[in-house]
Design a protein around this motif. Structure first.
Motif, PDB file in Angstrom:
ATOM      1  N   VAL A 184      -2.796   8.674   3.578  1.00  0.00           N
ATOM      2  CA  VAL A 184      -2.830   7.212   3.741  1.00  0.00           C
ATOM      3  C   VAL A 184      -1.414   6.710   4.022  1.00  0.00           C
ATOM      4  O   VAL A 184      -1.183   5.898   4.917  1.00  0.00           O
ATOM      5  N   HIS A 185      -0.427   7.256   3.268  1.00  0.00           N
ATOM      6  CA  HIS A 185       0.973   6.847   3.449  1.00  0.00           C
ATOM      7  C   HIS A 185       1.435   7.161   4.881  1.00  0.00           C
ATOM      8  O   HIS A 185       2.088   6.341   5.525  1.00  0.00           O
ATOM      9  N   ALA A 186       1.058   8.353   5.366  1.00  0.00           N
ATOM     10  CA  ALA A 186       1.506   8.771   6.700  1.00  0.00           C
ATOM     11  C   ALA A 186       0.833   7.930   7.795  1.00  0.00           C
ATOM     12  O   ALA A 186       1.504   7.423   8.695  1.00  0.00           O
TER      13      ALA A 186
ATOM     14  N   LEU B 176      17.021   7.854   0.541  1.00  0.00           N
ATOM     15  CA  LEU B 176      17.329   6.510   1.061  1.00  0.00           C
ATOM     16  C   LEU B 176      16.082   5.853   1.654  1.00  0.00           C
ATOM     17  O   LEU B 176      16.049   4.653   1.899  1.00  0.00           O
ATOM     18  N   HIS B 177      15.034   6.667   1.902  1.00  0.00           N
ATOM     19  CA  HIS B 177      13.729   6.174   2.356  1.00  0.00           C
ATOM     20  C   HIS B 177      13.216   5.080   1.402  1.00  0.00           C
ATOM     21  O   HIS B 177      12.678   4.072   1.845  1.00  0.00           O
ATOM     22  N   GLY B 178      13.407   5.304   0.100  1.00  0.00           N
ATOM     23  CA  GLY B 178      12.960   4.315  -0.899  1.00  0.00           C
ATOM     24  C   GLY B 178      13.774   3.027  -0.834  1.00  0.00           C
ATOM     25  O   GLY B 178      13.238   1.929  -1.003  1.00  0.00           O
TER      26      GLY B 178
ATOM     27  N   THR C 152       0.839  -1.204   0.000  1.00  0.00           N
ATOM     28  CA  THR C 152       0.000   0.000   0.000  1.00  0.00           C
ATOM     29  C   THR C 152       0.872   1.252   0.000  1.00  0.00           C
ATOM     30  O   THR C 152       0.591   2.226  -0.724  1.00  0.00           O
ATOM     31  N   GLN C 153       1.971   1.212   0.823  1.00  0.00           N
ATOM     32  CA  GLN C 153       2.882   2.362   0.883  1.00  0.00           C
ATOM     33  C   GLN C 153       3.435   2.701  -0.503  1.00  0.00           C
ATOM     34  O   GLN C 153       3.465   3.855  -0.905  1.00  0.00           O
ATOM     35  N   PHE C 154       3.875   1.665  -1.205  1.00  0.00           N
ATOM     36  CA  PHE C 154       4.440   1.879  -2.547  1.00  0.00           C
ATOM     37  C   PHE C 154       3.367   2.436  -3.485  1.00  0.00           C
ATOM     38  O   PHE C 154       3.606   3.357  -4.253  1.00  0.00           O
TER      39      PHE C 154
HETATM   40  C1  HEM Z   1       8.039   0.001   3.720  1.00  0.00           C
HETATM   41  C2  HEM Z   1       7.460   0.974   3.063  1.00  0.00           C
HETATM   42  C3  HEM Z   1       7.355   2.396   3.596  1.00  0.00           C
HETATM   43  C4  HEM Z   1       7.111   2.832   4.862  1.00  0.00           C
HETATM   44  C5  HEM Z   1       6.899   1.987   6.105  1.00  0.00           C
HETATM   45  C6  HEM Z   1       7.099   4.301   4.824  1.00  0.00           C
HETATM   46  C7  HEM Z   1       6.897   5.125   5.924  1.00  0.00           C
HETATM   47  C8  HEM Z   1       6.821   6.495   5.872  1.00  0.00           C
HETATM   48  C9  HEM Z   1       6.632   7.358   7.008  1.00  0.00           C
HETATM   49  C10 HEM Z   1       6.492   6.896   8.453  1.00  0.00           C
HETATM   50  C11 HEM Z   1       6.589   8.640   6.557  1.00  0.00           C
HETATM   51  C12 HEM Z   1       6.411   9.927   7.406  1.00  0.00           C
HETATM   52  C13 HEM Z   1       4.957  10.358   7.372  1.00  0.00           C
HETATM   53  C14 HEM Z   1       4.718  11.662   8.070  1.00  0.00           C
HETATM   54  O1  HEM Z   1       5.193  11.864   9.181  1.00  0.00           O
HETATM   55  O2  HEM Z   1       4.009  12.490   7.493  1.00  0.00           O
HETATM   56  C15 HEM Z   1       6.754   8.604   5.125  1.00  0.00           C
HETATM   57  C16 HEM Z   1       6.734   9.706   4.300  1.00  0.00           C
HETATM   58  C17 HEM Z   1       7.051   9.672   2.959  1.00  0.00           C
HETATM   59  N1  HEM Z   1       7.412   8.560   2.225  1.00  0.00           N
HETATM   60 FE1  HEM Z   1       7.372   6.643   2.876  1.00  0.00          FE
HETATM   61  N2  HEM Z   1       7.321   4.700   3.533  1.00  0.00           N
HETATM   62  C18 HEM Z   1       7.495   3.575   2.753  1.00  0.00           C
HETATM   63  C19 HEM Z   1       7.777   3.541   1.407  1.00  0.00           C
HETATM   64  C20 HEM Z   1       8.005   4.646   0.622  1.00  0.00           C
HETATM   65  C21 HEM Z   1       8.415   4.612  -0.748  1.00  0.00           C
HETATM   66  C22 HEM Z   1       8.678   3.332  -1.556  1.00  0.00           C
HETATM   67  C23 HEM Z   1       8.520   5.905  -1.163  1.00  0.00           C
HETATM   68  C24 HEM Z   1       8.913   6.445  -2.529  1.00  0.00           C
HETATM   69  C25 HEM Z   1       9.806   5.850  -3.280  1.00  0.00           C
HETATM   70  C26 HEM Z   1       8.153   6.754  -0.064  1.00  0.00           C
HETATM   71  C27 HEM Z   1       8.109   8.137  -0.091  1.00  0.00           C
HETATM   72  C28 HEM Z   1       7.685   8.949   0.947  1.00  0.00           C
HETATM   73  C29 HEM Z   1       7.463  10.383   0.829  1.00  0.00           C
HETATM   74  C30 HEM Z   1       7.608  11.211  -0.453  1.00  0.00           C
HETATM   75  C31 HEM Z   1       7.055  10.834   2.087  1.00  0.00           C
HETATM   76  C32 HEM Z   1       6.647  12.265   2.474  1.00  0.00           C
HETATM   77  C33 HEM Z   1       5.170  12.472   2.138  1.00  0.00           C
HETATM   78  C34 HEM Z   1       4.229  11.786   3.105  1.00  0.00           C
HETATM   79  O3  HEM Z   1       4.256  12.061   4.309  1.00  0.00           O
HETATM   80  O4  HEM Z   1       3.419  10.950   2.657  1.00  0.00           O
HETATM   81  N3  HEM Z   1       7.847   5.950   1.016  1.00  0.00           N
HETATM   82  N4  HEM Z   1       6.901   7.276   4.733  1.00  0.00           N
END
Ligand code: HEM
Length: 159
Positions: free
Chosen positions: A60-62, A120-122, A21-23
């Motif tokens: 949803v991602h957050a 590096l998050h990706g 779902t995150q992806f």
């Molecule tokens: C195992 C999969 C993943 C987990 C557990 C995860 C977890 C998180 C968390 C905890 C945040 C901080 C949310 C906040 O405080 O607002 C975040 C933000 C973000 N992540 Fe991920 N993430 C994952 C995969 C990815 C992937 C694959 C990408 C892109 C290649 C990505 C891009 C971003 C971006 C652009 C944000 C900032 C925008 C937002 O808050 O939605 N993430 N992610």
């Protein structure tokens, strides 16, 4: 104990679906951002709708990343204890929590305007998917279990 093992397997699949779902939502959010930028140049109504979509996908991602995924991992650590899995399995399940903390920190670094490190998050996401997938596969508690090879049994019998 068997029920804990089955629950761990189900939890592992649920965690992988949450990762998926995150992806999905972050890719959808990126496409919406790009389409919004194009729409802003031409049509204000389309741009407003796109902005609402970005907010939904990133929300949803957050929520998934900050609350649901860490909770699922915590439950898996508990189930690993309950199932009396080897310490290594429980420690590696707990390592997912450490990787989750790193994942959050990398997002914060990205928010602070250091995209070269935030990116590096990706990569860390892929490591989490790999470890979560491997743990689920290795501990799978449904269906037929592979029998130990006769060679392994005969070695075990040698004093
Ligand atoms: C195992 C999969 C993943 C987990 C557990 C995860 C977890 C998180 C968390 C905890 C945040 C901080 C949310 C906040 O405080 O607002 C975040 C933000 C973000 N992540 Fe991920 N993430 C994952 C995969 C990815 C992937 C694959 C990408 C892109 C290649 C990505 C891009 C971003 C971006 C652009 C944000 C900032 C925008 C937002 O808050 O939605 N993430 N992610």
């Amino acid at each position: 104990m068997n029920i804990f093992r089955k629950a761990y397997s189900v939890g592992g699949v649920v965690l992988l679906l949450e990762f998926l779902t995150q992806f999905y939502v972050i890719a959808a959010s990126m496409f919406t951002t790009m389409s919004r930028q194009i729409a802003e140049a031409t049509n204000a109504d389309v741009a407003t709708t796109a902005l609402q979509n970005v907010e939904l996908f990133t929300a949803v991602h957050a929520v998934n990343g900050v609350f649901i995924i860490p909770s699922t991992i915590l439950v898996l650590v508990g189930l690993s204890f309950g199932a009396r899995y080897p310490w290594r399995t429980t420690a590696l399940t707990a390592l997912l929590l450490v990787l989750m903390a790193v994942q959050f920190a990398l997002a914060v670094i990205g928010f602070l305007g250091v995209p070269a490190i935030g990116g590096l998050h990706g990569i860390n996401a892929l490591v989490m998917v790999g470890l979560g997938g491997w743990l689920t596969w290795k501990s799978w508690a449904f269906g037929r279990r592979r029998l130990p090879s006769p060679v392994a049994i005969s070695h075990a019998e040698v004093p």
